[in-house]
Design a protein around this motif. Structure first.
Motif, PDB file in Angstrom:
ATOM      1  N   PHE A 212      -1.780 -11.654  -6.067  1.00  0.00           N
ATOM      2  CA  PHE A 212      -1.859 -10.193  -6.186  1.00  0.00           C
ATOM      3  C   PHE A 212      -1.326  -9.505  -4.927  1.00  0.00           C
ATOM      4  CE2 PHE A 212      -4.722 -11.436  -9.525  1.00  0.00           C
ATOM      5  CZ  PHE A 212      -4.640 -10.417 -10.471  1.00  0.00           C
ATOM      6  N   ARG A 213      -0.381 -10.164  -4.288  1.00  0.00           N
ATOM      7  CA  ARG A 213       0.148  -9.628  -3.034  1.00  0.00           C
ATOM      8  C   ARG A 213       0.727  -8.226  -3.208  1.00  0.00           C
ATOM      9  NH1 ARG A 213       4.822 -13.143  -0.991  1.00  0.00           N
ATOM     10  NH2 ARG A 213       3.110 -14.661  -1.007  1.00  0.00           N
ATOM     11  N   TYR A 214       1.443  -8.008  -4.323  1.00  0.00           N
ATOM     12  CA  TYR A 214       2.112  -6.726  -4.519  1.00  0.00           C
ATOM     13  C   TYR A 214       1.148  -5.619  -4.948  1.00  0.00           C
ATOM     14  CZ  TYR A 214       6.277  -9.678  -4.327  1.00  0.00           C
ATOM     15  OH  TYR A 214       7.243 -10.577  -3.936  1.00  0.00           O
ATOM     16  N   TRP A 215      -0.108  -5.963  -5.154  1.00  0.00           N
ATOM     17  CA  TRP A 215      -1.116  -4.955  -5.418  1.00  0.00           C
ATOM     18  C   TRP A 215      -1.780  -4.489  -4.119  1.00  0.00           C
ATOM     19  CZ3 TRP A 215      -4.105  -4.360 -10.432  1.00  0.00           C
ATOM     20  CH2 TRP A 215      -3.343  -4.787 -11.534  1.00  0.00           C
ATOM     21  N   PRO A 218       0.314  -0.926   1.499  1.00  0.00           N
ATOM     22  CA  PRO A 218      -0.339   0.192   2.226  1.00  0.00           C
ATOM     23  C   PRO A 218      -0.730   1.347   1.311  1.00  0.00           C
ATOM     24  CG  PRO A 218       1.532  -0.638   3.470  1.00  0.00           C
ATOM     25  CD  PRO A 218       1.562  -1.341   2.157  1.00  0.00           C
ATOM     26  N   ASN A 219       0.038   1.532   0.206  1.00  0.00           N
ATOM     27  CA  ASN A 219      -0.280   2.606  -0.739  1.00  0.00           C
ATOM     28  C   ASN A 219      -1.307   2.183  -1.785  1.00  0.00           C
ATOM     29  OD1 ASN A 219       1.568   4.346   0.481  1.00  0.00           O
ATOM     30  ND2 ASN A 219       3.249   3.639  -0.809  1.00  0.00           N
ATOM     31  N   GLY A 220      -1.713   0.897  -1.748  1.00  0.00           N
ATOM     32  CA  GLY A 220      -2.634   0.406  -2.768  1.00  0.00           C
ATOM     33  C   GLY A 220      -1.897   0.015  -4.037  1.00  0.00           C
ATOM     34  N   PRO A 221      -2.623  -0.305  -5.101  1.00  0.00           N
ATOM     35  CA  PRO A 221      -1.988  -0.747  -6.340  1.00  0.00           C
ATOM     36  C   PRO A 221      -1.397   0.384  -7.176  1.00  0.00           C
ATOM     37  CG  PRO A 221      -4.362  -0.705  -6.610  1.00  0.00           C
ATOM     38  CD  PRO A 221      -4.096  -0.365  -5.178  1.00  0.00           C
ATOM     39  N   MET A 222      -1.635   1.625  -6.789  1.00  0.00           N
ATOM     40  CA  MET A 222      -1.078   2.767  -7.518  1.00  0.00           C
ATOM     41  C   MET A 222       0.176   3.260  -6.815  1.00  0.00           C
ATOM     42  SD  MET A 222      -3.224   3.217 -10.059  1.00  0.00           S
ATOM     43  CE  MET A 222      -2.913   4.880 -10.664  1.00  0.00           C
ATOM     44  N   GLY A 295       3.893  -6.514 -12.932  1.00  0.00           N
ATOM     45  CA  GLY A 295       3.260  -5.970 -11.741  1.00  0.00           C
ATOM     46  C   GLY A 295       2.894  -7.027 -10.719  1.00  0.00           C
ATOM     47  N   LEU A 296       2.749  -8.288 -11.156  1.00  0.00           N
ATOM     48  CA  LEU A 296       2.445  -9.382 -10.235  1.00  0.00           C
ATOM     49  C   LEU A 296       3.673  -9.878  -9.491  1.00  0.00           C
ATOM     50  CD1 LEU A 296      -0.012 -11.593 -12.355  1.00  0.00           C
ATOM     51  CD2 LEU A 296      -0.608 -10.078 -10.461  1.00  0.00           C
ATOM     52  N   ILE A 297       4.838  -9.880 -10.148  1.00  0.00           N
ATOM     53  CA  ILE A 297       6.008 -10.573  -9.585  1.00  0.00           C
ATOM     54  C   ILE A 297       7.071  -9.637  -9.031  1.00  0.00           C
ATOM     55  CG2 ILE A 297       5.668 -12.599 -11.023  1.00  0.00           C
ATOM     56  CD1 ILE A 297       7.767 -11.557 -12.928  1.00  0.00           C
ATOM     57  N   VAL A 298       6.906  -8.313  -9.236  1.00  0.00           N
ATOM     58  CA  VAL A 298       7.898  -7.359  -8.726  1.00  0.00           C
ATOM     59  C   VAL A 298       7.187  -6.274  -7.932  1.00  0.00           C
ATOM     60  CG1 VAL A 298       9.744  -5.754  -9.319  1.00  0.00           C
ATOM     61  CG2 VAL A 298       9.359  -7.771 -10.749  1.00  0.00           C
ATOM     62  N   PRO A 299       7.530  -6.113  -6.660  1.00  0.00           N
ATOM     63  CA  PRO A 299       6.914  -5.025  -5.880  1.00  0.00           C
ATOM     64  C   PRO A 299       7.478  -3.680  -6.315  1.00  0.00           C
ATOM     65  CG  PRO A 299       8.546  -6.189  -4.558  1.00  0.00           C
ATOM     66  CD  PRO A 299       8.432  -6.950  -5.831  1.00  0.00           C
ATOM     67  N   SER A 300       6.622  -2.706  -6.464  1.00  0.00           N
ATOM     68  CA  SER A 300       7.062  -1.401  -6.959  1.00  0.00           C
ATOM     69  C   SER A 300       7.959  -0.667  -5.971  1.00  0.00           C
ATOM     70  CB  SER A 300       5.845  -0.533  -7.280  1.00  0.00           C
ATOM     71  OG  SER A 300       5.052  -0.329  -6.119  1.00  0.00           O
ATOM     72  N   THR A 301       7.965  -1.110  -4.717  1.00  0.00           N
ATOM     73  CA  THR A 301       8.768  -0.445  -3.686  1.00  0.00           C
ATOM     74  C   THR A 301      10.063  -1.187  -3.371  1.00  0.00           C
ATOM     75  OG1 THR A 301       7.500  -1.627  -1.985  1.00  0.00           O
ATOM     76  CG2 THR A 301       6.754   0.583  -2.609  1.00  0.00           C
ATOM     77  N   ASN A 302      10.370  -2.250  -4.114  1.00  0.00           N
ATOM     78  CA  ASN A 302      11.552  -3.041  -3.810  1.00  0.00           C
ATOM     79  C   ASN A 302      12.828  -2.259  -4.095  1.00  0.00           C
ATOM     80  OD1 ASN A 302      13.741  -5.185  -4.862  1.00  0.00           O
ATOM     81  ND2 ASN A 302      12.434  -6.128  -3.286  1.00  0.00           N
ATOM     82  N   ASP A 303      13.804  -2.338  -3.176  1.00  0.00           N
ATOM     83  CA  ASP A 303      15.056  -1.595  -3.336  1.00  0.00           C
ATOM     84  C   ASP A 303      15.823  -2.028  -4.587  1.00  0.00           C
ATOM     85  OD1 ASP A 303      14.546  -0.180  -1.039  1.00  0.00           O
ATOM     86  OD2 ASP A 303      15.714  -1.529   0.255  1.00  0.00           O
ATOM     87  N   SER A 304      15.745  -3.310  -4.932  1.00  0.00           N
ATOM     88  CA  SER A 304      16.461  -3.803  -6.113  1.00  0.00           C
ATOM     89  C   SER A 304      15.933  -3.142  -7.379  1.00  0.00           C
ATOM     90  CB  SER A 304      16.310  -5.321  -6.227  1.00  0.00           C
ATOM     91  OG  SER A 304      16.868  -5.962  -5.108  1.00  0.00           O
ATOM     92  N   LEU A 305      14.642  -2.864  -7.409  1.00  0.00           N
ATOM     93  CA  LEU A 305      14.050  -2.212  -8.574  1.00  0.00           C
ATOM     94  C   LEU A 305      14.576  -0.799  -8.714  1.00  0.00           C
ATOM     95  CD1 LEU A 305      11.990  -2.498 -10.873  1.00  0.00           C
ATOM     96  CD2 LEU A 305      10.283  -1.540  -9.331  1.00  0.00           C
ATOM     97  N   PHE A 306      14.760  -0.105  -7.604  1.00  0.00           N
ATOM     98  CA  PHE A 306      15.289   1.251  -7.661  1.00  0.00           C
ATOM     99  C   PHE A 306      16.714   1.243  -8.191  1.00  0.00           C
ATOM    100  CE2 PHE A 306      11.692   2.014  -5.040  1.00  0.00           C
ATOM    101  CZ  PHE A 306      11.398   3.358  -5.154  1.00  0.00           C
ATOM    102  N   VAL A 307      17.515   0.260  -7.755  1.00  0.00           N
ATOM    103  CA  VAL A 307      18.886   0.161  -8.226  1.00  0.00           C
ATOM    104  C   VAL A 307      18.910  -0.208  -9.702  1.00  0.00           C
ATOM    105  CG1 VAL A 307      21.062  -1.098  -8.021  1.00  0.00           C
ATOM    106  CG2 VAL A 307      19.793  -0.454  -5.959  1.00  0.00           C
TER     107      VAL A 307
END
Length: 551
Positions: A212-215, A218-222, A295-307
């Motif tokens: 649950f690392r990506y949960w 610093p901003n928490g899981p939300m 939500g477990l395997i992709v960080p919501s802040t990852n640059d690749s996700l934004f692209v």
């Protein structure tokens, strides 16, 4: 005892997939001019699954993760999934009671007001006239992930021709193809979920156990959405969660298409409730389970996700591909892209089918030109099919970059049309239950009794209405006229259709005590008896087939 008329002088017919004549105030086509009941239980079940699982999960969930974070994504999809389930069981109760060939607009006509049925039918048709070319476009872009040597317009023509031919060949060919499409879809989804779990537990080239690392950011899981505009952290977190609701609503829209297949289902009183009951597990496993794994395997802040979320579609837009790239797995990209191609082609094929049947249903109710109630010898409403196929030409708007922006507005429209459909189904069910009570009928005697009622339909109606009302909140931050119009224009269109029909034809809301709960049920009972006799006559082979269909 079933809520139906007593059977009289039934003469078995040679063809057990004969048409049903509701005789409820409209001229139903005779048997040779009607849809054929050729969809097996296994095909209906798979079509229900195909409508419930699509690109909204495998691609669109990346945007929701970016805005709502892993916990917001999970909560949003779970909440809308529950609403979706309530709508489906409400539809299932009406469809099992009266499995006619007029779609769920027919239930609004019979249980509420003909004007509401008119508005719902055309609202649903408009949705599919828009969403079918959208999926054709998606299929073309998916192929371009592999090669751009062939112009995208060529692929669009090929895909339009393919789904047209499949639908022209009749419901049996359509049902069988959708069965295998959806079977492949299930295998692909299970494979992706297992892949995500394995990656999370450390079965990846980096041997990194993510857990649950990506949960625990610093901003928490939300997530936080539009923070620069609202300048309030708590409000930004709430807006992020709300954005997942609107995204999930679009992802789930289409699940209700099982209600349109009722008219071509074998033994619908047995097969439709089976498909409806399984919807809960599909939503829980594929949607809620899927976004949980993402939500477990992709960080919501990852640059690749934004692209990726800014891409049109294809493998690059899937959070599953982002996950494999992060851990150093690259060979799966092409496999995932192939799965996405099957997803969108299955969706386009089903969309064309539903659009043509919706137009046919409107025609036999006298709410569309009579030419559209014509069918050929194998039960295909070919004028309706031709018109819906013609609207696929909208896909060529996206050949040029200027058209792509306009086409994006059409996609925004589809979610509002779908939400209005859910709300009308829920309200029709509320009126149906009121009619049963007024006539002294018990819901315990129905072929299928929806759980969580009557509050379930009220909850679905109110919740969907609130989400729809505020779905375009981000068009104000900053103000965007085009996005605002496409977010809400479907609402005044719906009310213009409803009010216009009411004023022209002077219709009135049907009081519960005046709702017809009898007409047409004898024909349904006779058809059901005929089907059971047909199955019994097949002996052991028929019983084996029944087991196979159930599987």
């Amino acid at each position: 005892m079933r809520l139906s008329e007593k059977k009289h002088d039934f003469q078995p017919e040679e063809n057990h997939s004969s048409a049903l004549d509701d005789n409820d105030g409209y001229n139903e086509p005779v048997r040779e001019q009607s849809l054929h009941r050729g969809l097996k239980a296994r095909q209906i079940s798979m079509i229900a699954l195909g409508g419930a699982v699509g690109t909204g999960l495998i691609i669109g969930s990346g945007t929701a993760l970016q805005r709502g974070g892993p916990l917001g994504l999970l909560l949003g999809y779970a909440f809308v999934g529950f609403i979706c389930y309530l709508v489906m069981v409400a539809l299932g109760e009406m469809a099992a009671f009266l499995p006619h060939k007029k779609g769920f607009a027919g239930y609004a006509t019979r249980f509420v007001d003909p004007a509401l049925g008119f508005a719902l039918g055309w609202n649903y048709l408009l949705k599919y006239l828009i969403i079918t070319p959208n999926n054709i476009n998606a299929a073309g872009v998916v192929v371009q992930y592999w090669t751009q040597s062939v112009h995208i317009a060529v692929w669009m023509v090929i895909f339009i021709a393919f789904i047209f031919v499949v639908n022209l060949l009749g419901v049996r060919v359509f049902g069988e193809l959708e069965f295998w499409f959806s079977s492949i879809k299930i295998v692909a989804l299970i494979g992706l979920l297992l892949m995500g779990i394995i990656i999370d537990l450390g079965g990846n080239p980096h041997h990194d156990r993510i857990g649950f690392r990506y949960w625990k950011t610093p901003n928490g899981p939300m997530g936080k959405y539009l923070l620069d505009q609202v300048h309030n952290s708590s409000l930004s977190i709430f807006l992020g969660f709300w954005a997942t609701l609107t995204n999930a609503l679009f992802a789930y829209i289409g699940t209700e298409l099982i209600g349109v297949t009722v008219g071509e289902a074998e033994n619908p009183r047995r097969n439709i409730p089976i498909a409806i009951r399984r919807t809960f597990y599909r939503i829980l496993v594929f949607y809620v389970g899927g976004v949980f794994v993402i939500g477990l395997i992709v960080p919501s802040t990852n640059d690749s996700l934004f692209v990726a979320t800014k891409s049109k579609t294809g493998a690059a837009a899937s959070p599953f591909v982002v996950a494999t790239t992060l851990v150093g797995i690259r060979v799966l990209n092409h496999i995932i892209n192939g799965a996405i191609l099957i997803f969108v082609m299955s969706a386009a094929n089903s969309d064309l089918y539903i659009g043509s049947r919706t137009l046919y249903g409107l025609a036999i109710e006298g709410k569309a030109p009579s030419i559209f109630k014509r069918v050929n010898s194998i039960g295909v409403p070919y004028p309706a099919l031709l018109l819906c196929t013609a609207f696929c030409a909208l896909v060529f708007l996206n050949v040029h970059s200027s058209g792509a922006k306009v086409f994006g507005w059409f996609v925004n429209l589809a979610s509002t049309f779908g939400a209005l459909t859910w709300m009308t189904i829920a309200y029709s069910h509320i009126c149906f239950m009121g009619a049963l009570k007024a006539h002294g009928k018990s819901r315990d005697d129905l072929p299928y009794k929806a759980p969580f009622q009557p509050w379930g339909s009220w909850f679905a109606l109110i919740s969907t209405g609130i989400i729809t009302l505020f779905k375009g909140f981000d068009t104000f931050l900053p103000w965007n006229v085009a996005n605002f119009i496409t977010s809400y224009i479907a609402v005044p269109i719906f009310f213009v259709l409803w009010l216009g029909y009411k004023l022209i034809f002077k219709t009135r809301v049907i009081l519960p005590k005046h709702v017809d709960l009898v007409t047409g049920l004898r024909a349904i009972d006779e058809e059901e008896e005929q089907y059971l006799e047909y199955e019994k006559a097949k002996g052991p082979q028929g019983r084996f087939r029944k087991i196979w269909d159930a599987l």
